[in-house]
Write a protein that holds these residues in place. Structure first.
Motif: not given
Lengths: 56, 359
Positions: B283-296
């Motif tokens: 949606x417009x004007x919405x926050x979105x989050x995506x996981x960063x690659x991390x090991x352990x």
């Protein structure tokens, strides 16, 4: 550790961190006392050596 | 070394309770080098070369410019492929009273419980390493314990010949002092510090005979020369660094690259997600989050940084974006869309995440 800028960031979900330039690198620093960057930021704040800007 | 001598030393190690995982230090063979070469100077007073080893400059170091890097120069026939090399590219004019520079690795407290510090059962430890420098003389190398009561135990070693690999072993006394306990947590347990320059404020109180409560004058006592830092083009190299229980330096315990990398990634990760694409219809004007690659799981919530690849880009519709720390288990990319509904896109040039939970 040279901290040349620090500013609070508040995200839409309420998460907070400090965006800081430390030793020339721009870092998102968690508000975690176990994090060495946060510990140094707070040490410098308490010593009057650094001011953290408020979030936009 | 004869077989009989090796067996005798292994016997001593067995008495100390460690036939495997003897080395309390990580990346002692300087194999893992996630950051590459870093520069230390007045505006960046800390820097890493090979993982877990940090160069610290303090007290107002102003002229010095130096690099810390992984190098392929090693002691002949030693079985090592890499060393850590510090090069002074611009010398400090002189070391004033409050100035200091040292190389160190800090060991996580919960990995040191077997030392039983602060009790009558406390154990001695032995540090061994190869060293090579263009500068000869006496250098201090110490153990500093910040937990409970801050305490310290410094010893010295001598570099006898310039530009020649030399093997050093140093045994440190057991810490039976009151306040000597190391907390069983993920904080700093012991800092192993190789001193390179020590101002007069940080010298004067000798702790070479055993542990003592820390004071500024104990920090680098025994340091006989600052010339590595005050001489342009001076170099200082180490490899094969091992800290182990007991009074004997056993042969270096080689671990696989994968083992060392995994150990290092608890403290620092440089994760290249090149050619990664992320797109999201939202949606417009919405926050979105995506996981960063991390090991352990990392030691603590890391500080996070990122670099866009050359062809990578943030979607223009995003008005507020970045990377944010969350927990020791994950961080995230975030964005707030503005008008456009496509919030994040990282192009084929990729993005590189740096997560730092060092001590």
């Amino acid at each position: 550790m040279v901290i040349s800028a620090a500013k609070h960031v508040v995200l839409g979900n309420g998460d907070r961190h400090i965006q800081a330039t430390i030793d020339g690198e721009e870092l998102a620093v968690p508000l975690d006392p176990e994090n060495r960057h946060y510990a140094e930021i707070m040490r410098q704040v308490e010593a009057g050596e650094l001011t953290i800007q408020e979030a936009d | 070394m004869s077989k009989a001598r090796e067996l005798a030393e292994l016997g001593a190690v067995y008495d100390s309770g460690a036939l495997s995982n003897r080395n309390l230090l990580i990346n002692g063979a300087m194999q893992v080098n996630q950051r590459g070469t870093q520069t230390v100077n007045a505006s960046a007073t800390t820097g890493y070369g090979p993982d877990r080893f940090r160069l610290n400059a303090g007290g107002g170091i102003d002229n010095f410019v130096g690099t810390i890097a992984q190098d392929s120069d090693v002691p002949s026939g030693s079985g090592f492929s890499n060393s850590l090399k510090i090069t002074t590219t611009t010398a400090e004019n002189a070391i004033s009273a409050g100035e200091y520079i040292y190389l160190h690795q800090t060991i996580e407290a919960q990995n040191l419980q077997q030392l039983a510090y602060g009790t009558s059962s406390a154990k001695k430890v032995t540090l061994s390493f190869w060293v090579k420098s263009t500068i000869t003389g006496t250098f201090a190398v110490g153990l500093y314990k910040p937990d409970s009561t801050s305490q310290i135990h410094n010893k010295t070693y001598t570099i006898n010949s310039a530009s020649t690999w030399e093997y050093k072993t140093i045994t440190y006394e057991a810490n039976t002092l009151s306040g000597g306990a190391i907390a069983n947590d993920n904080g700093a347990g012991i800092e192993v510090a190789w001193h390179l320059a020590v101002g007069s404020t940080y010298k004067g109180t000798d702790t070479s005979s055993g542990w003592a409560n820390y004071a500024a004058a104990t920090w680098g006592t025994g340091q006989g020369t600052d010339a590595v830092i005050t001489t342009t083009n001076a170099t200082f190299q180490i490899t094969g660094v091992q800290l182990e229980l007991g009074t004997e330096a056993t042969p270096f315990e080689h671990r696989s690259f994968g083992q060392e990398l995994a150990l290092c990634q608890r403290y620092y990760q440089d994760n290249d997600a090149s050619t990664m694409g992320i797109g999201s219809a939202y949606a417009a004007n919405a926050w979105n989050y995506k996981r960063v690659i991390q090991f352990g799981i990392m030691r603590a919530t890391p500080s996070v940084a990122y670099d866009n690849g050359t062809a990578g880009t943030w979607q223009s519709g995003s008005s507020d974006y970045g990377v944010g720390p969350k927990t020791s288990a994950f961080s995230h990319l975030y964005s707030k869309s503005s008008g456009a509904i496509l919030d994040i896109y990282i192009g084929t040039g990729g993005i590189q995440f740096r997560l730092d939970a060092e001590l």
